[in-house]
Design an enzyme around this catalytic site. Structure first.
Site, short mmCIF file in Angstrom:
data_model
loop_
_atom_site.label_atom_id
_atom_site.label_comp_id
_atom_site.label_asym_id
_atom_site.label_seq_id
_atom_site.Cartn_x
_atom_site.Cartn_y
_atom_site.Cartn_z
N LYS A 110 42.41 36.74 48.34
CA LYS A 110 41.88 35.47 47.88
C LYS A 110 42.81 35.03 46.74
O LYS A 110 42.81 35.62 45.66
CB LYS A 110 40.43 35.63 47.41
CG LYS A 110 39.73 34.29 47.16
CD LYS A 110 40.05 33.80 45.76
CE LYS A 110 39.40 32.47 45.47
NZ LYS A 110 39.83 31.95 44.14
N GLY A 146 39.78 40.06 36.82
CA GLY A 146 39.40 38.74 36.32
C GLY A 146 38.29 38.83 35.30
O GLY A 146 38.17 39.83 34.57
N SER A 147 37.46 37.81 35.24
CA SER A 147 36.44 37.71 34.20
C SER A 147 35.22 38.56 34.53
O SER A 147 34.97 38.92 35.68
CB SER A 147 36.01 36.25 34.06
OG SER A 147 35.31 35.82 35.21
N GLY A 172 32.86 36.30 36.83
CA GLY A 172 33.27 36.20 38.23
C GLY A 172 33.23 37.54 38.93
O GLY A 172 32.78 37.63 40.08
N GLY A 173 33.69 38.58 38.25
CA GLY A 173 33.71 39.90 38.86
C GLY A 173 32.32 40.42 39.13
O GLY A 173 32.07 41.04 40.17
N GLU A 190 38.13 44.96 37.81
CA GLU A 190 38.52 45.01 36.40
C GLU A 190 38.04 43.71 35.78
O GLU A 190 38.50 42.62 36.13
CB GLU A 190 40.04 45.14 36.27
CG GLU A 190 40.52 45.19 34.83
CD GLU A 190 42.02 45.07 34.73
OE1 GLU A 190 42.49 44.32 33.84
OE2 GLU A 190 42.74 45.71 35.52
N CYS A 233 45.15 41.86 29.67
CA CYS A 233 43.84 42.50 29.72
C CYS A 233 43.73 43.64 28.72
O CYS A 233 42.62 44.09 28.41
CB CYS A 233 43.54 43.00 31.13
SG CYS A 233 44.85 44.02 31.84
N GLU A 271 35.11 39.86 24.39
CA GLU A 271 36.52 39.52 24.57
C GLU A 271 36.71 38.01 24.44
O GLU A 271 35.94 37.23 25.00
CB GLU A 271 37.00 39.98 25.94
CG GLU A 271 38.46 39.64 26.22
CD GLU A 271 38.89 40.00 27.64
OE1 GLU A 271 40.10 40.09 27.89
OE2 GLU A 271 38.00 40.19 28.50
#
Length: 516
Positions: free
Chosen positions: A169, A224-225, A228-229, A248, A285, A378
């Site tokens: 994706k 990603g965030s 979203g994750g 992650e 990250c 974060e």
């Protein structure tokens, strides 16, 4: 009623905010299904280890040959700069070749053979175990690494090494780079005697959800965030047949500076911290987002050096406007908290840039629950929080409140590093931070993740959703599952488990290691 037209996918220049070109359209459910089925059909051809090692090497070669075009495309969409992207391309091709070496060695298959032993109590049957690929894998590309954590990146490379076809994706921040790299990878597949379907790319938010829910997808990798994750992780778990989701998600990456370290090298620490937190405009990250540093004269000298280093940092462009807005809003909200100061104010630069800065706060404010908990989240971009402790006991109180992280860093004095300080602070702090992170750094900085067999890029939730690594050779283990054969007639065994070892694999037989 006519179906709605598919939404276009645009390549956007983050330096100006202007559209560059339409690259693709968002994939429909039917197109996602077709991509997954093409990957599923390719899995048999990918079972050939020789062919997939050739695929990985040829992909690396084609990326090298097209290096100028790849770097130019990635820079136009991310503003990360040719220097940074040239290094990332080298890391990406090195990673591909390293996985090719791993495939050829065969040790990742974990072949174990225990011969039957009727004399044992109870008797032991003949057992032969190795690892097989799961099947088609979904990969969700990261915004901040358009090569190393995107279409040709570590998730894709490790999945292909395992023998799993991949559907990526693509990230909306670099769709043109994604399509260029996908074309090179599919060309490498054909030149290696494999079907193009070993790698497929889809675009669009809904396509990402359709992908993780597809019944033929067997596992997923995400960078990603947290928001979203977690949504995708929950979708993977809610399937009729749940699948592994290796995500992650986010990390604060705490740094502890002891009083002894600050006294010995305050200036060096300030410069090093400034370089680490602003590297790549703070979009790593593993950026150090929280620093526990002493109050007092040594800590003042560290902050003075950090102030000078950060003040000399030019304003930079973030990956997209949404991230810029989130950064500006995030630092503004943090700066408004009581007792928070900004020796160098982070925030908006020009219309499309942000300026680096850092905040300070008494560490006692973070030791108990309250509004200052926002400082423990974060903030993506060039900012860090320096929490100043007056009593070393405050270090443990703050560390005890932190969630899981990718990294934790200790800056120790010479005696503490040698384990010769009377208080045993070095060993005690190492024990305190080890449960918090997947990688512990001592007297260094967390930015920069070496691609090596012993590397671990992961950590407790929310750093990641599993215990695996996304960097290094052991990343291949995410896409494999073990299977054992008991008392299976020799003629029926897969070649990897036959007695004469026709494939020359390293293995362990009756507890004794054998090289192929």
């Amino acid at each position: 009623m006519a179906a709605a037209a598919a939404a276009p996918v645009w390549s956007v220049d983050p330096r100006t905010g202007k559209r560059r070109e339409q690259v693709a359209v968002e994939a429909t459910a039917d197109e996602v299904d077709a991509a997954v089925r093409a990957a599923h059909a390719a899995r048999t051809a990918l079972a050939d280890r020789t062919a997939r090692a050739a695929l990985l090497r040829r992909t690396a070669g084609l990326l090298d040959e097209a290096g100028d075009a790849v770097v130019e495309a990635a820079d136009a969409e991310t503003a990360l700069g040719p220097g940074r992207l040239t290094g990332e391309l080298a890391r990406t091709t090195y990673q591909l070749r390293a996985f090719a070496d791993l495939v050829e060695d065969g040790g990742f298959l974990g072949v174990l053979i225990d011969h039957a032993d009727p004399a044992l109590t109870p008797p032991r049957p003949d057992l032969r175990r190795y690892k097989i690929p799961l099947g088609p894998v979904a990969v969700y590309a990261a915004s901040n690494f358009p090569l190393a954590f995107s279409v040709p990146g570590g998730d894709t490379a490790s999945a292909l090494a395992a023998g799993c076809p991949v559907v990526v994706k693509a990230h909306p921040d670099h769709p043109a780079t994604s399509e260029l790299c996908a074309a090179l990878l599919r060309r490498a597949a054909v030149e290696s005697g494999l079907p193009e379907g070993v790698l497929n790319v889809v675009h669009g938010f809904q396509a990402g959800l359709d992908l993780v829910r597809h019944p033929l997808i067997t596992a997923a990798g995400f960078t990603g965030s947290v928001r979203g994750g977690r949504a995708l992780y929950d979708a993977a778990a809610a399937r009729p047949h749940p699948i592994p989701f290796h995500g992650e998600l986010g990390s604060l990456n705490p740094v502890v500076v002891t009083e002894a370290a600050a006294q010995e090298r305050a200036d060096q620490l300030g410069v090093g911290l400034g370089g680490s937190m602003t590297l790549g405009v703070g979009q790593f990250c593993v950026k150090p987002g929280l620093v526990l540093a002493p109050a007092g004269e040594a800590g003042d000298r560290l902050l003075a050096a950090l102030t000078a280093a950060v003040s000399d940092t030019e304003a930079g462009v973030l990956l997209d406007q949404r991230m810029r807005e989130a950064f500006c809003a995030g630092v503004a909200a943090r700066a408004q908290l009581p007792d928070v100061e900004a020796p160098v104010t982070p925030g908006a630069g020009s219309e499309h840039t942000v300026s680096a800065g850092f905040l300070t706060v008494p560490a006692a404010r973070l030791a108990t629950e309250g509004p200052h908990d926002l400082l423990l989240d974060e903030c993506f971009g060039p900012v860090t929080v320096v929490a100043r402790y007056s009593d070393p006991a405050e270090i443990g109180a703050v560390l005890a409140r932190l969630p899981g992280n990718l990294t934790a860093t200790l800056q120790l004095g010479a005696a503490e590093s040698a384990g010769s300080d009377e208080a045993g602070r070095g060993a005690r702090l190492l024990a305190e931070v080890t449960p918090l992170a997947g990688r512990v750094v001592v007297n260094g900085w967390p930015t920069g993740v070496a691609v090596a067999p012993a590397q671990h890029h992961g950590g407790p939730y929310p750093a990641t959703t599993s215990t695996s690594t996304s960097v290094g050779g052991t990343a291949v283990e995410r896409w494999l599952r073990p299977v054992a054969y008991q008392d299976t007639p020799p003629a029926l065994l897969p070649p990897e488990l036959r007695e004469d070892n026709p494939l020359g694999l390293p293995r362990q037989v009756d507890g004794r290691p054998e090289r192929g």
